[in-house]
Design a protein around this motif. Structure first.
Motif, PDB file in Angstrom:
ATOM      1  N   GLY A   1      -0.539   4.456   2.261  1.00 28.91           N
ATOM      2  CA  GLY A   1      -1.989   4.428   2.164  1.00 28.91           C
ATOM      3  C   GLY A   1      -2.421   4.758   0.747  1.00 28.91           C
TER       4      GLY A   1
ATOM      5  N   ASP B   1       0.829  -1.211   0.000  1.00 28.96           N
ATOM      6  CA  ASP B   1       0.000   0.000   0.000  1.00 28.96           C
ATOM      7  C   ASP B   1       0.860   1.257   0.000  1.00 28.96           C
ATOM      8  OD1 ASP B   1       0.894   0.272   2.619  1.00 28.96           O
ATOM      9  OD2 ASP B   1      -1.062   0.866   3.382  1.00 28.96           O
TER      10      ASP B   1
ATOM     11  N   THR C   1      -4.179   4.971  -2.630  1.00 26.39           N
ATOM     12  CA  THR C   1      -5.573   4.731  -2.996  1.00 26.39           C
ATOM     13  C   THR C   1      -5.792   4.671  -4.501  1.00 26.39           C
ATOM     14  OG1 THR C   1      -6.025   7.112  -2.820  1.00 26.39           O
ATOM     15  CG2 THR C   1      -6.449   5.759  -0.865  1.00 26.39           C
TER      16      THR C   1
ATOM     17  N   LYS D   1     -13.822  13.662  -4.453  1.00 25.26           N
ATOM     18  CA  LYS D   1     -13.504  12.292  -4.874  1.00 25.26           C
ATOM     19  C   LYS D   1     -13.556  12.228  -6.399  1.00 25.26           C
ATOM     20  CE  LYS D   1     -15.210   7.543  -4.531  1.00 25.26           C
ATOM     21  NZ  LYS D   1     -13.958   6.882  -4.219  1.00 25.26           N
TER      22      LYS D   1
ATOM     23  N   ARG E   1      -3.827  18.391  -2.539  1.00 21.85           N
ATOM     24  CA  ARG E   1      -4.848  17.586  -1.874  1.00 21.85           C
ATOM     25  C   ARG E   1      -6.097  17.598  -2.758  1.00 21.85           C
ATOM     26  NH1 ARG E   1      -4.361  14.798   3.155  1.00 21.85           N
ATOM     27  NH2 ARG E   1      -2.825  15.844   4.441  1.00 21.85           N
TER      28      ARG E   1
ATOM     29  N   PRO F   1      -9.374   6.889  -4.861  1.00 18.20           N
ATOM     30  CA  PRO F   1      -9.017   8.050  -4.050  1.00 18.20           C
ATOM     31  C   PRO F   1     -10.250   8.739  -3.463  1.00 18.20           C
ATOM     32  CG  PRO F   1      -8.019   8.162  -6.234  1.00 18.20           C
ATOM     33  CD  PRO F   1      -8.979   7.038  -6.249  1.00 18.20           C
ATOM     34  N   GLU F   2     -10.044   9.407  -2.343  1.00 12.93           N
ATOM     35  CA  GLU F   2     -11.102  10.142  -1.652  1.00 12.93           C
ATOM     36  C   GLU F   2     -10.722  11.616  -1.547  1.00 12.93           C
ATOM     37  OE1 GLU F   2     -13.958   8.918  -0.470  1.00 12.93           O
ATOM     38  OE2 GLU F   2     -13.548   6.813  -0.911  1.00 12.93           O
TER      39      GLU F   2
ATOM     40  N   GLY G   1      -9.471  14.772   0.112  1.00  9.56           N
ATOM     41  CA  GLY G   1      -8.498  14.884   1.197  1.00  9.56           C
ATOM     42  C   GLY G   1      -7.227  14.099   0.948  1.00  9.56           C
ATOM     43  N   ASP G   2      -7.267  13.118   0.044  1.00  3.94           N
ATOM     44  CA  ASP G   2      -6.049  12.378  -0.299  1.00  3.94           C
ATOM     45  C   ASP G   2      -5.068  13.300  -1.023  1.00  3.94           C
ATOM     46  OD1 ASP G   2      -7.211  10.090   0.712  1.00  3.94           O
ATOM     47  OD2 ASP G   2      -7.354   9.044  -1.218  1.00  3.94           O
TER      48      ASP G   2
ATOM     49  N   ALA H   1      -2.635   9.078  -2.422  1.00  2.00           N
ATOM     50  CA  ALA H   1      -2.292   8.426  -1.156  1.00  2.00           C
ATOM     51  C   ALA H   1      -2.810   9.239   0.017  1.00  2.00           C
ATOM     52  CB  ALA H   1      -0.778   8.258  -1.055  1.00  2.00           C
ATOM     53  N   ARG H   2      -2.933   8.572   1.135  1.00  2.49           N
ATOM     54  CA  ARG H   2      -3.377   9.231   2.370  1.00  2.49           C
ATOM     55  C   ARG H   2      -2.260  10.064   3.004  1.00  2.49           C
ATOM     56  NH1 ARG H   2      -7.925   7.640   1.121  1.00  2.49           N
ATOM     57  NH2 ARG H   2      -8.935   5.720   1.696  1.00  2.49           N
ATOM     58  N   GLU H   3      -1.005   9.620   2.858  1.00  6.41           N
ATOM     59  CA  GLU H   3       0.137  10.296   3.484  1.00  6.41           C
ATOM     60  C   GLU H   3       1.289  10.430   2.499  1.00  6.41           C
ATOM     61  OE1 GLU H   3       0.051  11.556   6.541  1.00  6.41           O
ATOM     62  OE2 GLU H   3      -1.957  10.747   6.905  1.00  6.41           O
TER      63      GLU H   3
END
Length: 151
Positions: free
Chosen positions: A83, A48, A85, A108, A104, A118-119, A121-122, A139-141
């Motif tokens: 993370g 991931d 996505t 979505k 960011r 992806p969402e 905020g990603d 990615a989340r981070e």
């Protein structure tokens, strides 16, 4: 650059500076880099996570005796995305980057046929290339690191 919303965009400076390691890279290059003419040295995909290693430099306004811009501040820059996505890669191997951007997602994106994708905020990290493949990774981070190298 590859995009999820059909608009051309560049790095969101506040996002770049807020990412761990972003301020240090901006301080090293004395600007927020676009990574123009940098080479993608390594792309590593794991369960991931994705790691990109880019050989970058700063192009100055000075010109050498042959008429070429003087390049300084050479470094290997590592982008670590966890993370993950979503990933889109298109083109051929070997990459010279035209422009790399980070932002960011505000909404979505549509079009993901497997998984949730992806969402809002990603992070979205995307690049165009003048040679090789274009890409976008969600990615989340994101964390950034660098170390100076000889040209």
């Amino acid at each position: 650059m590859p995009t999820t919303d059909e608009t051309h965009w560049r790095t969101d400076d506040s996002v770049f500076l807020s990412v761990p390691g972003g301020r240090e890279i901006a301080d090293w290059f004395e600007l927020i880099p676009s990574f123009h003419d940098a080479t993608l040295e390594k792309l590593e995909l794991t369960n991931d996570a994705v790691s990109l290693v880019i050989r970058a430099f700063r192009m100055t306004s000075q010109v050498d005796s042959k008429g070429y811009f003087v390049l300084d501040k050479h470094a290997l820059v590592t982008l670590r995305l966890s993370g993950v996505t979503g990933i889109q890669l298109e083109g051929e191997s070997g990459v010279i980057i035209s422009d790399l951007g980070m932002r960011r997602l505000s909404v979505k994106p549509n079009g993901w046929h497997t998984g949730s994708g992806p969402e809002a905020g990603d992070f979205e990290v995307a690049w165009d290339s003048c040679v090789g493949f274009d890409g976008v990774i969600f990615a989340r981070e994101v964390t950034l690191a660098f170390h100076p190298v000889e040209p």
